[in-house]
Design a protein around this motif. Structure first.
Motif, mmCIF file in Angstrom:
data_model
loop_
_atom_site.group_PDB
_atom_site.id
_atom_site.type_symbol
_atom_site.label_atom_id
_atom_site.label_comp_id
_atom_site.label_asym_id
_atom_site.label_seq_id
_atom_site.Cartn_x
_atom_site.Cartn_y
_atom_site.Cartn_z
ATOM 1 N N ALA A 88 0.832 -1.207 0.000
ATOM 2 C CA ALA A 88 0.000 0.000 0.000
ATOM 3 C C ALA A 88 0.867 1.257 0.000
ATOM 4 C CB ALA A 88 -0.932 -0.012 1.221
ATOM 5 N N ILE A 89 1.931 1.247 0.791
ATOM 6 C CA ILE A 89 2.852 2.388 0.831
ATOM 7 C C ILE A 89 3.549 2.553 -0.514
ATOM 8 C CG2 ILE A 89 5.007 3.220 1.859
ATOM 9 C CD1 ILE A 89 4.078 1.875 4.486
ATOM 10 N N TYR A 90 3.941 1.439 -1.115
ATOM 11 C CA TYR A 90 4.615 1.480 -2.419
ATOM 12 C C TYR A 90 3.716 2.126 -3.466
ATOM 13 C CZ TYR A 90 6.922 -0.280 -6.644
ATOM 14 O OH TYR A 90 7.536 -0.385 -7.864
ATOM 15 N N ILE A 91 2.424 1.757 -3.460
ATOM 16 C CA ILE A 91 1.469 2.321 -4.427
ATOM 17 C C ILE A 91 1.207 3.793 -4.122
ATOM 18 C CG2 ILE A 91 -0.921 2.207 -5.233
ATOM 19 C CD1 ILE A 91 -0.816 -0.827 -4.718
ATOM 20 N N ALA A 92 0.985 4.126 -2.830
ATOM 21 C CA ALA A 92 0.681 5.508 -2.448
ATOM 22 C C ALA A 92 1.847 6.432 -2.768
ATOM 23 C CB ALA A 92 0.350 5.565 -0.956
ATOM 24 N N ALA A 93 3.058 5.954 -2.587
ATOM 25 C CA ALA A 93 4.236 6.775 -2.886
ATOM 26 C C ALA A 93 4.314 7.083 -4.383
ATOM 27 C CB ALA A 93 5.500 6.060 -2.414
ATOM 28 N N ILE A 94 3.997 6.090 -5.219
ATOM 29 C CA ILE A 94 4.001 6.301 -6.673
ATOM 30 C C ILE A 94 2.931 7.318 -7.063
ATOM 31 C CG2 ILE A 94 3.544 5.203 -8.905
ATOM 32 C CD1 ILE A 94 4.740 2.630 -7.761
ATOM 33 N N LYS A 95 1.732 7.167 -6.466
ATOM 34 C CA LYS A 95 0.621 8.067 -6.791
ATOM 35 C C LYS A 95 0.934 9.507 -6.420
ATOM 36 C CE LYS A 95 -2.390 5.144 -8.434
ATOM 37 N NZ LYS A 95 -2.881 5.257 -9.831
#
Length: 305
Positions: free
Chosen positions: A260-267
């Motif tokens: 979730a953190i990996y996706i949120a950081a990309i977004k």
């Protein structure tokens, strides 16, 4: 003036007695008889006008603590080489003070059980400090360890593994969890041993610990990755959506939180590599990739971003 309802007036039988500390008298409010004329004032003999003065002038000891094998009730000789007035002790007297301090430390531990407890609590304090956990959690861990000693749960297991298991349990109890990998790194104890010791303590001591959730790890991981509050909020929203969709069911909470953190950081345009996220979360890059693909597919995120 203070009302005392414990004693009885010998003249009229009234329970309504008044203590007058200015005169040092105990009198009956109803008939006026002086029952005692030299009562002792139990309060301090000094006055204070603010909280700082009250704390400095008070001569009571520090509160009891589970972090000390004697709960902090014994007298301690400071290592500061200063006397009561803050003046430095002369060099010619320091050798003598050192010997007194050394023997004082020895006699505080009277038997092998106390020596082992003292050593275990010292290890607990050092590991807790390395993990950056606050004092109240270390106190909780110390209490868990003491209960394990009382129930004879230490036999056949290393002190270090039980100490680490106590820290892990305490962190879980206050919902500020630390991963087994983190505790293993600071203590140099195999995480499988810590996990086994934790399960043993949780069962025998009937610790009421709720399962860890991905939410518990988000702030911790984001802080280590130097990500801001917006990423934390978005990560928690992704976890919520994943939970509602059933994606996170049966999955490790650290892996879901990391993805979730990996996706949120990309977004948010602050992407971190899977290697960096894996390093702080204690899960493998493969696990992050698998959780990332599952969440992206189910929630409609573009995996090519």
């Amino acid at each position: 003036m203070e009302v005392d309802d414990v004693k009885v007036c010998p003249e009229c039988g009234s329970h309504h007695l008044v203590k007058d500390y200015e005169r040092g008298e105990l009198t009956c409010y109803d008939c006026g008889m002086v029952i005692e004329d030299s009562i002792i004032d139990q309060g301090p003999e000094w006055r204070s006008f603010d909280s700082d003065q009250d704390e400095k002038r008070s001569r009571t000891g520090s509160p009891s603590s589970f972090m000390s094998h004697d709960k902090g009730l014994a007298t301690e000789i400071s290592w500061s080489n200063k006397d009561y007035y803050g003046k430095r002790i002369p060099h010619k007297n320091r050798a003598q003070i050192y010997r007194v301090r050394k023997w004082h430390q020895r006699i505080r531990v009277s038997n092998a059980a106390e020596r082992n407890l003292s050593m275990a609590l010292q290890i607990l304090n050092e590991d807790g400090t390395k993990l950056g956990i606050p004092k109240d959690i270390k106190e909780t861990a110390a209490l868990i360890y003491r209960k394990a000693v009382e129930r004879n749960l230490i036999r056949g297991r290393s002190i270090e593994s039980i100490v680490c298991a106590s820290i892990y349990a305490a962190c879980r109890m206050v919902n500020i969890p630390r991963t087994l990998d983190e505790i293993s790194k600071v203590s140099y104890v195999n995480k499988k041993k810590i996990g086994k010791a934790y399960r043993h303590l949780a069962k025998e001591l009937a610790l009421n610990i709720k399962p860890a959730t991905p939410y518990s790890y988000v702030s911790q991981f984001c802080n280590k990755l130097d990500l801001d509050k917006k990423v934390i909020i978005d990560s928690e929203n992704i976890i919520r959506l994943a939970s509602e969709s059933g994606i996170s069911m049966g999955k490790g909470p650290t892996g879901v939180a990391a993805a979730a953190i990996y996706i949120a950081a990309i977004k948010n345009g602050k992407s971190r590599t899977q290697k960096d996220v894996a390093r702080v979360s204690g899960v493998t890059e493969v696990t992050i990739r698998n959780r990332y693909k599952e969440i992206s597919r189910m929630l409609g995120f573009d995996q090519n971003e």
